[in-house]
Scaffold this motif. Structure first.
Motif, PDB file in Angstrom:
ATOM      1  N   ILE A 181      -3.305  -5.655  -2.666  1.00  0.00           N
ATOM      2  CA  ILE A 181      -3.539  -4.674  -3.728  1.00  0.00           C
ATOM      3  C   ILE A 181      -4.397  -5.380  -4.777  1.00  0.00           C
ATOM      4  CG2 ILE A 181      -2.480  -3.266  -5.523  1.00  0.00           C
ATOM      5  CD1 ILE A 181      -0.012  -3.037  -3.669  1.00  0.00           C
ATOM      6  N   ASN A 182      -5.592  -4.864  -5.004  1.00  0.00           N
ATOM      7  CA  ASN A 182      -6.556  -5.523  -5.893  1.00  0.00           C
ATOM      8  C   ASN A 182      -6.518  -5.020  -7.333  1.00  0.00           C
ATOM      9  OD1 ASN A 182      -7.446  -6.875  -3.630  1.00  0.00           O
ATOM     10  ND2 ASN A 182      -9.255  -5.620  -3.337  1.00  0.00           N
ATOM     11  N   ILE A 183      -5.591  -4.132  -7.664  1.00  0.00           N
ATOM     12  CA  ILE A 183      -5.566  -3.494  -8.980  1.00  0.00           C
ATOM     13  C   ILE A 183      -4.169  -3.558  -9.583  1.00  0.00           C
ATOM     14  CG2 ILE A 183      -7.486  -1.897  -8.608  1.00  0.00           C
ATOM     15  CD1 ILE A 183      -5.300   0.190  -7.753  1.00  0.00           C
TER      16      ILE A 183
ATOM     17  N   GLU B 150       2.476  -4.043  -1.046  1.00  0.00           N
ATOM     18  CA  GLU B 150       1.966  -4.894   0.022  1.00  0.00           C
ATOM     19  C   GLU B 150       2.964  -4.911   1.171  1.00  0.00           C
ATOM     20  OE1 GLU B 150       0.693  -8.737  -1.325  1.00  0.00           O
ATOM     21  OE2 GLU B 150      -0.790  -7.882  -2.688  1.00  0.00           O
ATOM     22  N   GLY B 151       2.434  -4.821   2.393  1.00  0.00           N
ATOM     23  CA  GLY B 151       3.272  -4.807   3.588  1.00  0.00           C
ATOM     24  C   GLY B 151       3.679  -3.414   4.038  1.00  0.00           C
ATOM     25  N   GLU B 152       3.437  -2.408   3.211  1.00  0.00           N
ATOM     26  CA  GLU B 152       3.827  -1.030   3.534  1.00  0.00           C
ATOM     27  C   GLU B 152       2.844  -0.405   4.527  1.00  0.00           C
ATOM     28  OE1 GLU B 152       4.418   3.211   1.172  1.00  0.00           O
ATOM     29  OE2 GLU B 152       4.564   1.340   0.046  1.00  0.00           O
ATOM     30  N   GLU B 153       3.392   0.338   5.490  1.00  0.00           N
ATOM     31  CA  GLU B 153       2.569   1.100   6.435  1.00  0.00           C
ATOM     32  C   GLU B 153       2.161   2.409   5.764  1.00  0.00           C
ATOM     33  OE1 GLU B 153       1.530   0.464   9.588  1.00  0.00           O
ATOM     34  OE2 GLU B 153       2.520  -1.492   9.755  1.00  0.00           O
TER      35      GLU B 153
ATOM     36  N   GLU C 210     -16.571   3.461  -9.578  1.00  0.00           N
ATOM     37  CA  GLU C 210     -16.738   4.095  -8.268  1.00  0.00           C
ATOM     38  C   GLU C 210     -17.071   3.019  -7.231  1.00  0.00           C
ATOM     39  OE1 GLU C 210     -19.362   7.647  -6.196  1.00  0.00           O
ATOM     40  OE2 GLU C 210     -19.556   7.262  -8.335  1.00  0.00           O
ATOM     41  N   ASP C 211     -16.431   3.120  -6.078  1.00  0.00           N
ATOM     42  CA  ASP C 211     -16.619   2.211  -4.934  1.00  0.00           C
ATOM     43  C   ASP C 211     -15.976   0.840  -5.102  1.00  0.00           C
ATOM     44  OD1 ASP C 211     -17.995   4.164  -3.436  1.00  0.00           O
ATOM     45  OD2 ASP C 211     -19.901   3.581  -4.349  1.00  0.00           O
ATOM     46  N   ASP C 212     -15.238   0.581  -6.196  1.00  0.00           N
ATOM     47  CA  ASP C 212     -14.463  -0.661  -6.290  1.00  0.00           C
ATOM     48  C   ASP C 212     -13.373  -0.639  -5.216  1.00  0.00           C
ATOM     49  OD1 ASP C 212     -15.928  -1.574  -8.430  1.00  0.00           O
ATOM     50  OD2 ASP C 212     -14.301  -1.393  -9.907  1.00  0.00           O
ATOM     51  N   VAL C 213     -13.083  -1.802  -4.635  1.00  0.00           N
ATOM     52  CA  VAL C 213     -12.036  -1.895  -3.618  1.00  0.00           C
ATOM     53  C   VAL C 213     -10.680  -1.935  -4.311  1.00  0.00           C
ATOM     54  CG1 VAL C 213     -11.083  -3.285  -1.745  1.00  0.00           C
ATOM     55  CG2 VAL C 213     -13.567  -3.085  -2.018  1.00  0.00           C
ATOM     56  N   LEU C 214      -9.838  -0.941  -3.988  1.00  0.00           N
ATOM     57  CA  LEU C 214      -8.502  -0.847  -4.567  1.00  0.00           C
ATOM     58  C   LEU C 214      -7.466  -1.552  -3.705  1.00  0.00           C
ATOM     59  CD1 LEU C 214      -8.590   2.942  -5.542  1.00  0.00           C
ATOM     60  CD2 LEU C 214      -9.322   0.971  -6.912  1.00  0.00           C
ATOM     61  N   LEU C 215      -7.520  -1.260  -2.400  1.00  0.00           N
ATOM     62  CA  LEU C 215      -6.540  -1.781  -1.447  1.00  0.00           C
ATOM     63  C   LEU C 215      -7.264  -2.276  -0.202  1.00  0.00           C
ATOM     64  CD1 LEU C 215      -4.135   1.313  -1.556  1.00  0.00           C
ATOM     65  CD2 LEU C 215      -3.894  -0.782  -2.882  1.00  0.00           C
ATOM     66  N   VAL C 216      -6.679  -3.310   0.403  1.00  0.00           N
ATOM     67  CA  VAL C 216      -7.202  -3.829   1.665  1.00  0.00           C
ATOM     68  C   VAL C 216      -6.105  -3.653   2.709  1.00  0.00           C
ATOM     69  CG1 VAL C 216      -8.066  -5.863   2.878  1.00  0.00           C
ATOM     70  CG2 VAL C 216      -8.638  -5.518   0.464  1.00  0.00           C
ATOM     71  N   LEU C 217      -6.494  -3.135   3.885  1.00  0.00           N
ATOM     72  CA  LEU C 217      -5.543  -2.937   4.975  1.00  0.00           C
ATOM     73  C   LEU C 217      -5.749  -3.981   6.057  1.00  0.00           C
ATOM     74  CD1 LEU C 217      -5.842   0.941   5.434  1.00  0.00           C
ATOM     75  CD2 LEU C 217      -4.330  -0.324   3.927  1.00  0.00           C
TER      76      LEU C 217
ATOM     77  N   MET D   7     -11.198  -6.160   8.307  1.00  0.00           N
ATOM     78  CA  MET D   7     -10.290  -5.548   7.343  1.00  0.00           C
ATOM     79  C   MET D   7     -10.868  -4.210   6.873  1.00  0.00           C
ATOM     80  SD  MET D   7      -7.656  -7.551   6.095  1.00  0.00           S
ATOM     81  CE  MET D   7      -7.111  -9.202   6.226  1.00  0.00           C
ATOM     82  N   LYS D   8      -9.980  -3.263   6.700  1.00  0.00           N
ATOM     83  CA  LYS D   8     -10.375  -1.954   6.189  1.00  0.00           C
ATOM     84  C   LYS D   8     -10.073  -1.915   4.693  1.00  0.00           C
ATOM     85  CE  LYS D   8      -8.352  -0.258  10.358  1.00  0.00           C
ATOM     86  NZ  LYS D   8      -7.291   0.580  10.864  1.00  0.00           N
ATOM     87  N   GLU D   9     -10.881  -1.160   3.962  1.00  0.00           N
ATOM     88  CA  GLU D   9     -10.720  -1.095   2.511  1.00  0.00           C
ATOM     89  C   GLU D   9     -10.607   0.357   2.043  1.00  0.00           C
ATOM     90  OE1 GLU D   9     -13.377  -4.999   1.387  1.00  0.00           O
ATOM     91  OE2 GLU D   9     -14.357  -3.052   1.380  1.00  0.00           O
ATOM     92  N   ILE D  10      -9.818   0.553   0.995  1.00  0.00           N
ATOM     93  CA  ILE D  10      -9.740   1.846   0.312  1.00  0.00           C
ATOM     94  C   ILE D  10     -10.400   1.640  -1.044  1.00  0.00           C
ATOM     95  CG2 ILE D  10      -8.217   3.587  -0.671  1.00  0.00           C
ATOM     96  CD1 ILE D  10      -6.188   2.824   1.536  1.00  0.00           C
ATOM     97  N   THR D  11     -11.385   2.488  -1.339  1.00  0.00           N
ATOM     98  CA  THR D  11     -12.177   2.331  -2.566  1.00  0.00           C
ATOM     99  C   THR D  11     -11.954   3.507  -3.511  1.00  0.00           C
ATOM    100  OG1 THR D  11     -14.088   3.391  -1.536  1.00  0.00           O
ATOM    101  CG2 THR D  11     -13.958   0.992  -1.375  1.00  0.00           C
ATOM    102  N   ALA D  12     -12.344   3.305  -4.754  1.00  0.00           N
ATOM    103  CA  ALA D  12     -12.246   4.365  -5.765  1.00  0.00           C
ATOM    104  C   ALA D  12     -13.352   5.395  -5.531  1.00  0.00           C
ATOM    105  CB  ALA D  12     -12.379   3.765  -7.160  1.00  0.00           C
ATOM    106  N   SER D  13     -12.987   6.653  -5.583  1.00  0.00           N
ATOM    107  CA  SER D  13     -13.976   7.720  -5.395  1.00  0.00           C
ATOM    108  C   SER D  13     -14.724   8.028  -6.683  1.00  0.00           C
ATOM    109  CB  SER D  13     -13.288   8.982  -4.880  1.00  0.00           C
ATOM    110  OG  SER D  13     -12.269   9.394  -5.764  1.00  0.00           O
ATOM    111  N   MET D  14     -14.191   7.544  -7.807  1.00  0.00           N
ATOM    112  CA  MET D  14     -14.843   7.720  -9.110  1.00  0.00           C
ATOM    113  C   MET D  14     -14.315   6.666 -10.071  1.00  0.00           C
ATOM    114  SD  MET D  14     -12.819  11.144 -10.512  1.00  0.00           S
ATOM    115  CE  MET D  14     -14.345  11.745 -11.086  1.00  0.00           C
ATOM    116  N   ALA D  15     -14.980   6.513 -11.194  1.00  0.00           N
ATOM    117  CA  ALA D  15     -14.525   5.573 -12.216  1.00  0.00           C
ATOM    118  C   ALA D  15     -13.316   6.143 -12.939  1.00  0.00           C
ATOM    119  CB  ALA D  15     -15.652   5.301 -13.208  1.00  0.00           C
ATOM    120  N   GLY D  16     -12.389   5.272 -13.311  1.00  0.00           N
ATOM    121  CA  GLY D  16     -11.227   5.722 -14.050  1.00  0.00           C
ATOM    122  C   GLY D  16     -10.250   4.591 -14.288  1.00  0.00           C
ATOM    123  N   THR D  17      -9.142   4.940 -14.934  1.00  0.00           N
ATOM    124  CA  THR D  17      -8.076   3.986 -15.240  1.00  0.00           C
ATOM    125  C   THR D  17      -6.939   4.186 -14.252  1.00  0.00           C
ATOM    126  OG1 THR D  17      -8.673   4.068 -17.573  1.00  0.00           O
ATOM    127  CG2 THR D  17      -6.489   3.199 -17.040  1.00  0.00           C
ATOM    128  N   VAL D  18      -6.386   3.090 -13.742  1.00  0.00           N
ATOM    129  CA  VAL D  18      -5.288   3.161 -12.785  1.00  0.00           C
ATOM    130  C   VAL D  18      -4.017   3.604 -13.512  1.00  0.00           C
ATOM    131  CG1 VAL D  18      -3.879   1.874 -11.139  1.00  0.00           C
ATOM    132  CG2 VAL D  18      -6.326   1.341 -11.381  1.00  0.00           C
TER     133      VAL D  18
END
Length: 70
Positions: free
Chosen positions: A52-54, A19-22, A62-69, A1-12
Protein backbone atom coordinates in the motif's frame (compact mmCIF):
# COMPACT_ATOMS: atom_id res chain seq x y z
CA UNK A 1 3.43 -6.85 -10.50
CA UNK A 2 0.04 -5.32 -11.14
CA UNK A 3 -0.77 -1.81 -9.97
CA UNK A 4 -3.94 0.08 -9.04
CA UNK A 5 -3.68 3.78 -9.86
CA UNK A 6 -5.67 6.90 -9.05
CA UNK A 7 -8.24 7.79 -11.69
CA UNK A 8 -8.07 11.46 -10.67
CA UNK A 9 -6.25 13.78 -8.29
CA UNK A 10 -7.55 13.93 -4.75
CA UNK A 11 -7.01 13.34 -1.04
CA UNK A 12 -7.08 9.81 0.37
CA UNK A 13 -10.12 9.48 2.67
CA UNK A 14 -10.04 5.73 3.30
CA UNK A 15 -7.92 2.71 2.46
CA UNK A 16 -10.38 -0.17 2.50
CA UNK A 17 -7.88 -3.04 2.18
CA UNK A 18 -4.77 -4.23 3.99
CA UNK A 19 -1.51 -5.82 2.87
CA UNK A 20 -1.92 -9.55 2.25
CA UNK A 21 -5.66 -9.26 1.57
CA UNK A 22 -7.16 -10.98 -1.49
CA UNK A 23 -9.22 -8.61 -3.65
CA UNK A 24 -11.53 -9.12 -6.61
CA UNK A 25 -12.26 -7.25 -9.82
CA UNK A 26 -14.65 -4.38 -9.12
CA UNK A 27 -13.98 -4.22 -5.37
CA UNK A 28 -13.71 -0.67 -3.98
CA UNK A 29 -10.24 -0.46 -2.43
CA UNK A 30 -9.69 3.28 -1.79
CA UNK A 31 -11.91 6.33 -1.33
CA UNK A 32 -10.60 9.68 -2.56
CA UNK A 33 -12.03 13.14 -2.02
CA UNK A 34 -11.89 15.54 -4.93
CA UNK A 35 -13.79 18.83 -5.14
CA UNK A 36 -15.81 17.82 -2.03
CA UNK A 37 -17.00 14.61 -3.72
CA UNK A 38 -16.12 11.08 -2.61
CA UNK A 39 -14.58 9.08 -5.44
CA UNK A 40 -14.41 5.26 -5.09
CA UNK A 41 -11.37 3.59 -6.65
CA UNK A 42 -12.17 0.05 -7.81
CA UNK A 43 -9.55 -2.64 -8.23
CA UNK A 44 -10.24 -3.76 -11.81
CA UNK A 45 -8.06 -6.80 -11.00
CA UNK A 46 -8.05 -9.97 -8.95
CA UNK A 47 -5.05 -10.53 -6.69
CA UNK A 48 -3.38 -10.13 -3.34
CA UNK A 49 -2.27 -6.75 -1.95
CA UNK A 50 1.54 -6.71 -1.83
CA UNK A 51 2.07 -3.05 -0.94
CA UNK A 52 0.00 0.00 0.00
CA UNK A 53 1.74 3.16 -1.22
CA UNK A 54 -0.60 5.71 0.42
CA UNK A 55 -1.85 6.85 3.82
CA UNK A 56 -5.07 8.56 4.82
CA UNK A 57 -4.71 12.29 4.19
CA UNK A 58 -2.17 11.92 1.37
CA UNK A 59 -2.75 13.94 -1.80
CA UNK A 60 -2.42 11.86 -4.96
CA UNK A 61 -2.29 12.85 -8.61
CA UNK A 62 -3.99 11.10 -11.51
CA UNK A 63 -2.15 7.86 -12.39
CA UNK A 64 -0.21 7.71 -9.08
CA UNK A 65 0.22 4.10 -7.94
CA UNK A 66 -1.97 3.48 -4.90
CA UNK A 67 -1.65 -0.28 -4.45
CA UNK A 68 0.60 -3.00 -5.82
CA UNK A 69 -0.69 -6.56 -6.27
CA UNK A 70 1.29 -9.80 -6.28
Amino acid sequence: MKEITASMAGTVLQVLVSEGEEITDGQVVVMLESMKMEIPIESGLNGKIANINIDIGDFVNEDDVLLVLE
